[in-house]
Design a protein around this motif. Structure first.
Motif, PDB file in Angstrom:
ATOM      1  N   THR A 259       6.499  43.146 -54.751  1.00 18.16           N
ATOM      2  CA  THR A 259       6.284  42.450 -53.472  1.00 18.16           C
ATOM      3  C   THR A 259       4.796  42.212 -53.313  1.00 18.16           C
ATOM      4  O   THR A 259       3.980  43.088 -53.534  1.00 18.16           O
ATOM      5  CB  THR A 259       6.748  43.290 -52.288  1.00 18.16           C
ATOM      6  OG1 THR A 259       6.359  44.642 -52.521  1.00 18.16           O
ATOM      7  CG2 THR A 259       8.246  43.240 -52.149  1.00 18.16           C
ATOM      8  N   THR A 260       4.456  41.022 -52.972  1.00 21.15           N
ATOM      9  CA  THR A 260       3.038  40.706 -52.780  1.00 21.15           C
ATOM     10  C   THR A 260       2.888  40.072 -51.418  1.00 21.15           C
ATOM     11  O   THR A 260       3.764  39.366 -50.950  1.00 21.15           O
ATOM     12  CB  THR A 260       2.548  39.703 -53.833  1.00 21.15           C
ATOM     13  OG1 THR A 260       3.446  38.601 -53.848  1.00 21.15           O
ATOM     14  CG2 THR A 260       2.502  40.348 -55.194  1.00 21.15           C
ATOM     15  N   GLY A 261       1.795  40.322 -50.801  1.00 21.37           N
ATOM     16  CA  GLY A 261       1.549  39.630 -49.544  1.00 21.37           C
ATOM     17  C   GLY A 261       1.733  40.509 -48.337  1.00 21.37           C
ATOM     18  O   GLY A 261       2.010  41.703 -48.428  1.00 21.37           O
ATOM     19  N   ASP A 262       1.589  39.910 -47.200  1.00 21.88           N
ATOM     20  CA  ASP A 262       1.624  40.657 -45.953  1.00 21.88           C
ATOM     21  C   ASP A 262       3.009  40.693 -45.380  1.00 21.88           C
ATOM     22  O   ASP A 262       3.697  39.698 -45.320  1.00 21.88           O
ATOM     23  CB  ASP A 262       0.737  39.964 -44.916  1.00 21.88           C
ATOM     24  CG  ASP A 262      -0.711  40.020 -45.328  1.00 21.88           C
ATOM     25  OD1 ASP A 262      -1.123  41.059 -45.859  1.00 21.88           O
ATOM     26  OD2 ASP A 262      -1.407  39.040 -45.144  1.00 21.88           O
TER      27      ASP A 262
ATOM     28  N   VAL B  80       6.886  32.138 -44.019  1.00 17.34           N
ATOM     29  CA  VAL B  80       7.005  32.622 -45.399  1.00 17.34           C
ATOM     30  C   VAL B  80       7.565  34.026 -45.320  1.00 17.34           C
ATOM     31  O   VAL B  80       6.898  34.958 -44.940  1.00 17.34           O
ATOM     32  CB  VAL B  80       5.627  32.652 -46.087  1.00 17.34           C
ATOM     33  CG1 VAL B  80       5.765  33.200 -47.473  1.00 17.34           C
ATOM     34  CG2 VAL B  80       5.044  31.259 -46.111  1.00 17.34           C
ATOM     35  N   GLU B  81       8.806  34.163 -45.639  1.00 20.01           N
ATOM     36  CA  GLU B  81       9.464  35.452 -45.429  1.00 20.01           C
ATOM     37  C   GLU B  81       9.693  36.125 -46.767  1.00 20.01           C
ATOM     38  O   GLU B  81       9.935  35.476 -47.771  1.00 20.01           O
ATOM     39  CB  GLU B  81      10.792  35.217 -44.725  1.00 20.01           C
ATOM     40  CG  GLU B  81      11.479  36.478 -44.321  1.00 20.01           C
ATOM     41  CD  GLU B  81      12.782  36.167 -43.627  1.00 20.01           C
ATOM     42  OE1 GLU B  81      13.408  37.119 -43.169  1.00 20.01           O
ATOM     43  OE2 GLU B  81      13.162  35.011 -43.565  1.00 20.01           O
ATOM     44  N   LEU B  82       9.578  37.410 -46.773  1.00 20.00           N
ATOM     45  CA  LEU B  82       9.727  38.136 -48.033  1.00 20.00           C
ATOM     46  C   LEU B  82      10.985  38.967 -47.977  1.00 20.00           C
ATOM     47  O   LEU B  82      11.209  39.719 -47.056  1.00 20.00           O
ATOM     48  CB  LEU B  82       8.520  39.045 -48.232  1.00 20.00           C
ATOM     49  CG  LEU B  82       7.206  38.257 -48.063  1.00 20.00           C
ATOM     50  CD1 LEU B  82       6.065  39.192 -47.850  1.00 20.00           C
ATOM     51  CD2 LEU B  82       6.965  37.408 -49.285  1.00 20.00           C
ATOM     52  N   ALA B  83      11.820  38.810 -48.964  1.00 25.49           N
ATOM     53  CA  ALA B  83      13.057  39.601 -49.013  1.00 25.49           C
ATOM     54  C   ALA B  83      13.141  40.264 -50.374  1.00 25.49           C
ATOM     55  O   ALA B  83      12.615  39.776 -51.353  1.00 25.49           O
ATOM     56  CB  ALA B  83      14.268  38.698 -48.798  1.00 25.49           C
TER      57      ALA B  83
ATOM     58  N   MET C  82      -1.979  43.148 -54.411  1.00 22.06           N
ATOM     59  CA  MET C  82      -3.078  42.345 -53.880  1.00 22.06           C
ATOM     60  C   MET C  82      -2.500  41.369 -52.880  1.00 22.06           C
ATOM     61  O   MET C  82      -1.535  40.687 -53.150  1.00 22.06           O
ATOM     62  CB  MET C  82      -3.766  41.597 -55.024  1.00 22.06           C
ATOM     63  CG  MET C  82      -5.091  41.012 -54.593  1.00 22.06           C
ATOM     64  SD  MET C  82      -5.882  40.109 -55.900  1.00 22.06           S
ATOM     65  CE  MET C  82      -6.610  41.422 -56.833  1.00 22.06           C
ATOM     66  N   ARG C  83      -3.085  41.338 -51.723  1.00 21.04           N
ATOM     67  CA  ARG C  83      -2.482  40.528 -50.704  1.00 21.04           C
ATOM     68  C   ARG C  83      -2.708  39.039 -50.966  1.00 21.04           C
ATOM     69  O   ARG C  83      -3.706  38.661 -51.554  1.00 21.04           O
ATOM     70  CB  ARG C  83      -3.087  40.881 -49.349  1.00 21.04           C
ATOM     71  CG  ARG C  83      -2.958  42.341 -49.083  1.00 21.04           C
ATOM     72  CD  ARG C  83      -3.465  42.722 -47.717  1.00 21.04           C
ATOM     73  NE  ARG C  83      -3.295  44.144 -47.548  1.00 21.04           N
ATOM     74  CZ  ARG C  83      -2.150  44.707 -47.179  1.00 21.04           C
ATOM     75  NH1 ARG C  83      -1.124  43.956 -46.920  1.00 21.04           N
ATOM     76  NH2 ARG C  83      -2.041  46.005 -47.066  1.00 21.04           N
ATOM     77  N   GLN C  84      -1.775  38.251 -50.480  1.00 21.98           N
ATOM     78  CA  GLN C  84      -1.896  36.807 -50.636  1.00 21.98           C
ATOM     79  C   GLN C  84      -3.160  36.308 -49.977  1.00 21.98           C
ATOM     80  O   GLN C  84      -3.823  35.403 -50.468  1.00 21.98           O
ATOM     81  CB  GLN C  84      -0.697  36.103 -49.976  1.00 21.98           C
ATOM     82  CG  GLN C  84       0.601  36.365 -50.665  1.00 21.98           C
ATOM     83  CD  GLN C  84       0.733  35.564 -51.932  1.00 21.98           C
ATOM     84  OE1 GLN C  84      -0.243  35.279 -52.612  1.00 21.98           O
ATOM     85  NE2 GLN C  84       1.952  35.212 -52.277  1.00 21.98           N
TER      86      GLN C  84
ATOM     87  N   ASN D 222       2.867  35.303 -40.636  1.00 22.21           N
ATOM     88  CA  ASN D 222       3.649  36.409 -41.157  1.00 22.21           C
ATOM     89  C   ASN D 222       4.085  37.388 -40.097  1.00 22.21           C
ATOM     90  O   ASN D 222       4.817  38.318 -40.389  1.00 22.21           O
ATOM     91  CB  ASN D 222       2.844  37.160 -42.226  1.00 22.21           C
ATOM     92  CG  ASN D 222       2.938  36.440 -43.547  1.00 22.21           C
ATOM     93  OD1 ASN D 222       3.947  35.843 -43.850  1.00 22.21           O
ATOM     94  ND2 ASN D 222       1.872  36.481 -44.302  1.00 22.21           N
TER      95      ASN D 222
ATOM     96  N   ASN E 205      10.790  36.520 -54.589  1.00 23.12           N
ATOM     97  CA  ASN E 205      10.486  37.352 -53.436  1.00 23.12           C
ATOM     98  C   ASN E 205       9.756  36.566 -52.359  1.00 23.12           C
ATOM     99  O   ASN E 205       9.200  37.136 -51.450  1.00 23.12           O
ATOM    100  CB  ASN E 205       9.669  38.567 -53.864  1.00 23.12           C
ATOM    101  CG  ASN E 205       8.484  38.128 -54.686  1.00 23.12           C
ATOM    102  OD1 ASN E 205       8.221  36.944 -54.815  1.00 23.12           O
ATOM    103  ND2 ASN E 205       7.797  39.080 -55.267  1.00 23.12           N
TER     104      ASN E 205
ATOM    105  N   GLU F  57      10.199  33.399 -49.559  1.00 22.24           N
ATOM    106  CA  GLU F  57      11.134  32.447 -48.965  1.00 22.24           C
ATOM    107  C   GLU F  57      10.362  31.457 -48.136  1.00 22.24           C
ATOM    108  O   GLU F  57       9.274  31.742 -47.667  1.00 22.24           O
ATOM    109  CB  GLU F  57      12.118  33.173 -48.057  1.00 22.24           C
ATOM    110  CG  GLU F  57      13.271  33.799 -48.792  1.00 22.24           C
ATOM    111  CD  GLU F  57      14.135  34.582 -47.847  1.00 22.24           C
ATOM    112  OE1 GLU F  57      14.686  35.595 -48.278  1.00 22.24           O
ATOM    113  OE2 GLU F  57      14.221  34.208 -46.673  1.00 22.24           O
TER     114      GLU F  57
END
Lengths: 374, 481, 606
Positions: A31-34, A44-47, C333-335, C383, C465, C467
């Protein structure tokens, strides 16, 4: 070429090599991102990719349900934006089972052409969109079907002034202009039925529309001779839209095709499949035993052990093994209702009744039957 | 340097996306592949050359023909209507010019999709179809099931008649030239266009009776068919490869020659190296295709042979009689009344899309025409008035020819838009390519291949229209110093 | 003639000619000249006059016939304009409307649009309007009492018009702003008096009582109107000219930022996790702002030369590397870090273009800090979950989504179009070829195929991962599509610049980028404004195609949702008429504004 250009070319090749190497290992992304907590509506949703859809829904906190949004009595969008209908209520039931509240549903309105690709692409968790269970859909489209919630059949509707009656059949529509909606099994069925007729049958003229409403308008204006879709749709339209100077009749009495409508979900996810299936069965069992949202408080687990297990009132409940909370189906029945309540609330106003149809209880000659909860 | 960097980044991104998509497609078990082109899909279309297509490929082909039908007819009618509207906007009659402006403002400001749906709803309000409907019962029938007119079609003798008309065309052109020379030399009014048209008409009428004369062409085509049959495939492959290499070499040689005029070799920039490399690579690719795909040359030979054999049969003796025939619209009366196959029927969906697209594009073409006419220097119309030409004459002889140059490029744009706008037919159920494709991918689940076919088709149509319009533009350009 | 030096010489020189007076023809002469000048014209007049009457009568019969159930539209007004936005949170929609109208008032005030309108012009328009109403009363299938009312109102408008025309002097004028103010106030006041709307849906029940629409919207509209008036008066009358000039410069920036602000602060109301922000986002912002600012300050020094370019290239490689290394599992690492690294690389590469003395460098660093702030805020807001419990996929549907998609598309596709146009006219063959390929391919396919492609393909292109919501996919598709058309328009402007400009810029020693940014682009963009505005109108209209892929836009609601409600089965034509009129209203005003803009800029005149 000078030395400088050579270095630049080398740098470019190096970058290209790095990109190629990186792409060869594109699986295994973590998983990357906030993520700032639970997300209900985000751009932008992460699942999570691994694990069952059930876990994803539980962590998300709501169910994303694909419905039509414009199917009279099955999923309509009301003036205040809410979605009501038979399929919409089943969406709420599944949401109640998984999250504990029937309001944790996000309805996604899908056209007939988008529904399978949306499901396969993961845009929706489950599809409650008047989808007929067929062999090709079960195999080709990357999905599986749940138990049938409504047994429907394709029928034709014509005008009495053209000489039709309830006893008419497919052979009587020779030379007709037939209208239906595009992208459904209805057009394939009627084309097949027409081609199976004997030599005396000249053939039909099939016109399909993106929106079924256009087809009905064509039928009313006389530009279409015959309207065809599932019997439930025809009954509804006839009840509300029949003009004063016309009389419509629905035939043949035995539908020209079987249209079992039910939920559809992605294949290879048995955990989630069980949840959806048993939600439907729970409503049917409650209907069989006469438990409604009103009298659910007075169920005695000693006298009715099967109901006790189903509603989580005893110790031998099975819901927790399925990954749900013990009172999952209790929530379903108390918040949404049993099969009969869902049916009468949504389908009686358009003239569809259970008695005498295929959707009556199995003890009364219908097909609504659930496996036992033990 | 930065270019190479950009190229690397873009190619890398595309490879990444393609791999990602491939992974995802596999994980979700979404079927791809073009096998539906050969399999049956069991659908029935509402209109087209084949309403019960046997395979998916045939269904898509029917859709393509429908799209082309409506595009070509639409372009022709929209041009005529657009020119009329543009001229009307400039008319001195207040009502006419006001109506034209209101028309243009309304049509340009409402989305085409909404217009098409509205026109369809309006067509539904026409009368129902009966045995004696229609303004001219039996000849011109208008109802809410469509519009039907007599159909003209060619019998076997039509090919000979057309060949005869080609001779007539040459004669008419020659007559026209003579008349124009005479008019320029002496100033007398000799009506060149009218005489040419008259000559054509005379040839047409004579041709009705005399066309078997052209039967001598039959054996000629037969001989060519035999010739083609005797050519071997490998010989053709060799010839094609040689042609590709020769063309590329000639291009590079001409290019170098043009660059090195004026003493010695001129300096070549990056761009020029690139062009030469591009030409060379293109030639090599063409050679590879020709050799790696033997089916190409055999297909060329076979199709050529079939074509000449068809022509031979059409031109042979025994094709006398009328070249054309007409059939009145008929009705298929069972329990219902529907149009039969004899006449030329425009279904309500076709009519809605056609009328919508024509009215919409004509508004834009009208604005273009008006802009073009206004861009012709005012002195031209004043001078025309000064030498005594009426307004109509000055328009026809002075202003429109000059305005045409300015109108043509944006007009080409409008033709492209029209061809693409026919894709909105899906909203009213006309079986154009997008509608048929949607049905096919609903039944088979293969969305991506169908979308790829759509894009290829529309790109080819756009390219063709662009090439034609560019050619006309180049011919019309004012040669400047 | 004998030349003398006395005053007779002055008399023999003809006086300069007075400007020609426009002759106003009396009505009879006017009719004769414009309608019946030649026999052909007379025939045309009669024919088209009859056509107009027939068409008008048909339209009126359609609109006012008994079969129309305008209740369907009246009850579903909220669905048509905002679809599924929850009723309790509707105040946010009103805040948005108030914000937009207030900003418009400020813009109008700052640009001091203070023209005047001739009274005769108004009087003529009133007369025509009155005449049309009177004639309509006669043509439409009304009951007798309604016909009488229409004729009376028609005369009521006609007579004052005639009186004004004959009595008041020709040159008298009225201020335009005052008239507009009254024109906007009248409908709002009527909301308090006339009970619009007869039906509402309450808890699944259809209630029928007059005034439902008026009741719910009279208050908010009045507040919005008063605020707009106050802002306009403040800016136009109270502010001094220098403040006005500063405001003018700021207004464009505010307009560009406002869609993001409205969507991500007001409509979505993201639930910010303040702990997380304080511990992660703020340090990130500070790090990038301070370190990046220092780097850029150094890079914009005029004498930095080759080393500066190498440093910029290194930053770019590092930024690309952050994207690639995640694939090796250096994850976590964050986007936002990667996005900011890319932004820093872009700014670093562009630094030499903007190098100069102290003030220019400080301005560049200021722009960098603002950009970092904007990016961090946007990613955080996007987000964070929304606290507005919406009932369907993406909240406002209906007309709001049409507006939103059109706005975001225009904002995104314009820079992309400019870049594509620059690439297409560049001397470097690879840029040119790639850009030409892209533009020709995108212009050759119909929009609906691109939409279907994106609606299906975007989820497949992204790693599993990530969407993306359907609206975002649609906006991306539409921007990419629109950018090709914008590129063609801008290319026309680029090609209209004379070679002398390029040569002069090169003679001054400007680099290629500096020449493009400071000399070429401003002129090219100015020349291509008319086709660009036309493209804007086209973009707005094409959003109606979203209805085909099932997005809850304006046409979809009217065509598919309303006619399938059990209460209103079959009410298609009424909704369609409202959609037609709304689209027409907006695009007509846009095209009129573009014509006025063209006149103002003097484009196309020689």
């Amino acid at each position: 070429m000078g030395k400088r250009k050579m270095w630049q070319l080398l740098a470019a090749l190096l970058t290209l090599g790095m990109i190629a190497a990186a792409c060869g290992d594109s699986s295994g992304d973590g998983t990357t991102g906030d993520t700032a907590g639970e997300a209900t509506t985000t751009t932008v949703e992460l699942a999570q990719a691994d694990g069952s859809l059930l876990d994803t829904i539980k962590s998300r906190g709501s169910l994303i349900c694909g419905v039509s949004g414009s199917a009279t009595a099955f999923s309509e969008t009301q003036a205040d934006g809410t979605t009501t209908g038979f399929d919409a209520d089943y969406c709420r039931a599944v949401a109640a089972a998984i999250t504990g509240s029937a309001d944790n549903v996000q309805f996604v309105s899908l056209t007939a052409s988008q529904r399978f690709t949306s499901l396969a692409a993961g845009d929706v968790d489950v599809l409650f969109r008047n989808t007929t269970w067929t062999q090709s859909r079960d195999t080709d489209l990357g999905g599986d079907f749940g138990p049938t919630t409504y047994y429907d059949g394709q029928q034709l509707m014509g005008r009495v002034s053209d000489g039709f009656s309830a006893a008419s059949g497919v052979s009587d529509i020779d030379g007709a202009t037939v209208c239906t909606s595009a992208g459904t099994t209805t057009e394939k069925n009627v084309a097949e039925a027409a081609s199976l007729e004997g030599d005396g049958f000249g053939g039909i003229n099939l016109t399909t529309f993106e929106a079924f409403d256009d087809a009905v308008d064509s039928f009313i204006s006389g530009s279409c001779d015959i309207l065809t879709t599932d019997g439930s749709g025809l009954v509804g339209r006839k009840a509300v839209q029949q003009p004063a100077d016309q009389e419509w009749v629905i035939f043949p009495a035995t539908p020209i095709s079987k249209e079992p409508l039910g939920p559809m979900y992605r294949q290879n996810d048995s955990l989630f499949a069980d949840v959806v299936n048993w939600t439907v069965y729970a409503t049917i069992i409650a209907d069989e035993k006469g438990v409604t949202s009103a009298n659910i408080g007075s169920v005695d687990p000693e006298a009715e052990p099967e109901l006790g297990r189903l509603l989580g009132l005893g110790d031998d409940e099975i819901q927790t093994k399925m990954g749900l909370s013990a009172d999952a189906f209790h929530n379903v029945i108390s918040q949404v209702g049993n099969y009969d309540e869902i049916y009468s609330r949504n389908l009686n106003p358009v003239g569809l009744v259970r008695d005498g149809s295929a959707n009556a209880r199995w003890t009364e000659g219908g097909l609504i039957y659930a496996p036992p909860a033990r | 340097m930065s270019q190479i960097g950009l190229l690397v980044v873009v190619v890398g991104t595309m490879i990444f996306l393609a791999l990602q998509a491939g992974d995802n497609l596999q994980a979700r078990a979404i079927p791809t592949g073009f096998d539906f082109v050969g399999d049956s899909v069991g659908i029935q279309l509402s209109e087209g050359i084949d309403t019960k297509p046997a395979t998916g490929g045939r269904a898509l082909w029917v859709g393509m023909v429908n799209t082309l039908r409506i595009s070509v007819a639409g372009i022709v009618v929209a041009t005529m209507l657009g020119v009329v509207i543009g001229l009307a906007r400039l008319s001195s009659n207040w009502i006419v010019s006001k109506i034209a402006s209101v028309y243009i403002e309304t049509m340009r400001n409402i989305p085409l999709l909404v217009q098409i749906i509205f026109i369809f709803a309006v067509i539904q309000t026409l009368n129902g179809l009966d045995e004696d409907t229609g303004p001219i019962s039996g000849w011109f029938v208008v109802s809410n099931k469509g519009i039907s007119i007599p159909r003209l079609f060619g019998l076997n003798g039509s090919f000979q008649w057309f060949a005869f008309m080609i001779i007539g065309l040459v004669v008419a052109w020659w007559v026209h030239r003579r008349r124009v020379q005479e008019q320029d030399a002496t100033g007398a009014v000799t009506y060149p266009v009218l005489s040419a048209v008259g000559v054509l008409a005379v040839f047409g009428i004579i041709g009705f009776f005399v066309h078997p004369v052209m039967g001598f062409l039959g054996p000629v085509f037969g001989a060519m068919a035999n010739l083609l049959g005797s050519i071997s495939e490998s010989l053709l492959q060799l010839l094609l490869a040689l042609a590709a290499l020769l063309l590329a070499a000639r291009r590079i040689r001409n290019f170098l020659k043009s660059m090195s005029s004026g003493g010695g070799r001129a300096k070549l920039v990056d761009d020029d190296y690139f062009r030469m490399v591009f030409a060379g690579v293109g030639a090599l690719a063409a050679v590879l295709v020709v050799f790696a795909w033997p089916g190409l040359s055999s297909w060329l030979l076979n199709s050529g042979q079939d074509l000449f054999e068809l022509l031979e049969s059409r031109f042979g003796s025994g094709n006398g009689g009328r070249p054309f025939d007409a059939k009145k619209p008929d009705l298929n009366i069972t329990r219902f009344v529907n149009y039969g196959p004899a006449g030329l029927t425009l279904s309500p969906s076709f009519a809605a899309v056609f009328i919508g697209v024509v009215l919409y594009t004509a508004a834009f073409i009208g604005e273009n025409v008006r802009g073009g006419i206004l861009a012709v220097p005012k002195g031209q119309s004043e001078a025309a008035g000064a030498i005594g030409l009426s307004r109509g004459q000055s328009l026809r002889h002075i202003i429109l020819p000059q305005a045409f140059r300015i109108i043509m490029p944006p007009m080409g744009n409008q033709y492209l838009n029209l061809a693409k706008n026919t894709s909105l037919a899906i909203a009213v159920g006309y079986s154009d390519l997008v509608q048929v494709g949607t049905t096919v991918y609903n039944q088979t689940g293969k969305t991506l291949p169908v979308v790829a076919i759509w894009m290829l088709f529309y790109l080819s149509v756009s390219l063709t229209i662009s090439v034609i319009v560019n050619y006309i533009n180049v011919r019309l350009k004012i040669v400047e110093r | 003639m004998v030349f003398t030096t006395d005053s007779t010489f002055a008399e023999s020189v003809p006086a300069p000619a007075a400007p020609p007076k426009t002759i106003k023809l009396p009505p009879r002469e006017w009719i004769k000249q414009n309608l019946f000048s030649t026999p052909f014209n007379s025939v045309l007049t009669v024919l088209f006059g009859a056509l107009i009457f027939a068409a008008w009568r048909g339209l009126l019969s359609f609109t006012f016939s008994h079969e129309r159930s305008w209740d369907a539209v009246a009850t579903n007004l909220r669905l048509m304009f905002t679809a599924a936005y929850p009723q309790e949170q509707f105040i946010r929609i009103w805040v948005c409307i108030g914000f937009i109208l207030g900003l418009a008032a400020i813009t109008v005030g700052a640009y001091a649009v203070a023209s005047r309108v001739r009274v005769h012009f108004l009087a003529e328009r009133t007369m025509v309007f009155g005449g049309v109403i009177g004639v309509s009363g006669l043509l439409a299938p009304f009951s007798t009492s309604a016909t009488v009312w229409y004729i009376v109102i028609g005369f009521g408008l006609l007579l004052p018009g005639i009186a004004a025309r004959t009595q008041i002097d020709e040159e008298a004028t009225l201020p335009l702003m005052g008239l507009l103010g009254i024109a906007f106030a009248l409908p709002v006041l009527s909301l308090w008096v006339i009970p619009y709307g007869h039906h509402a849906l309450l808890d699944g029940e259809l209630i029928a009582e007059p005034g439902t629409v008026a009741r719910s919207s009279s208050g908010p509209w009045t507040v919005v109107l008063i605020i707009s008036y106050a802002l306009y008066l403040l800016v136009a009358k109270v502010m001094n000219p220098s403040a006005q000039a500063r405001l003018k410069r700021a207004v464009v920036g505010i307009w560009l930022v406002s869609p993001l602000f409205l969507v991500f602060i007001i409509l979505r109301d993201p639930a910010f996790d303040y702990d997380h922000i304080a511990s992660v986002q703020v340090p990130l912002f500070l790090a990038y702002a301070i370190l990046g600012g220092a780097l850029l300050y150094w890079l914009t020094k005029p004498g930095v030369g080759e080393i500066g370019r190498i440093v910029a290239a290194t930053v770019l490689l590092a930024a690309i590397g952050t994207f690639l290394f995640s694939a090796f599992g250096f994850g976590g690492m964050r986007q936002i870090v990667r996005i900011l690294a890319l932004a820093l690389a872009a700014f670093a590469l562009l630094a030499p273009t903007f190098s100069g003395e102290q003030a220019a460098r400080r301005r560049y660093v200021r722009v960098w800090v603002i950009t970092v702030l904007g990016l961090v805020w946007f990613v955080t807001a996007a987000n964070s979950p929304s606290t507005v419990a919406t009932l369907s996929d993406w909240f406002p549907g209906g007309f709001s989504v049409t507006l939103m998609v059109a706005t975001f598309t225009l904002i995104l596709s314009f820079p992309l179009g400019v870049v594509l146009a620059l690439a297409r006219t560049s001397k470097m063959p690879i840029f040119r070829v790639m850009s030409t390929f892209y533009i020709e391919i995108v212009r050759g396919v119909p929009f609906i195929t691109v939409l279907v492609f994106f609606a299906i393909m975007v989820p497949l292109f992204l790693p599993s991962n990530m969407e993306i919501s359907q609206i975002a996919a649609v906006v991306v598709a539409y921007s990419l599509f629109s950018a090709a058309y914008m590129a063609e328009n801008v290319r026309g402007g680029l090609q209209s610049i004379q070679a002398g400009q390029h040569e002069a810029a090169e003679a001054l020693g400007m680099t290629g980028t500096q020449k493009t940014v400071f000399i070429v682009l401003p002129q090219a963009l100015r020349a291509s404004i008319p086709p660009l505005v036309g493209q804007t109108i086209g973009t707005f209209k094409e959003t109606s195609l979203l209805a085909i892929i099932g997005v809850f836009d304006f046409l979809f609601v009217a065509r598919t949702l309303i006619p399938t409600q059990t209460f209103f089965l079959g009410s298609l034509k009424e909704g369609l008429l409202v959609v037609c009129l709304t689209y027409w209203f907006f695009t007509y005003n846009m095209s009129k504004a573009s014509q006025r803009l063209e006149q103002r800029l003097g484009v196309g005149e020689r």
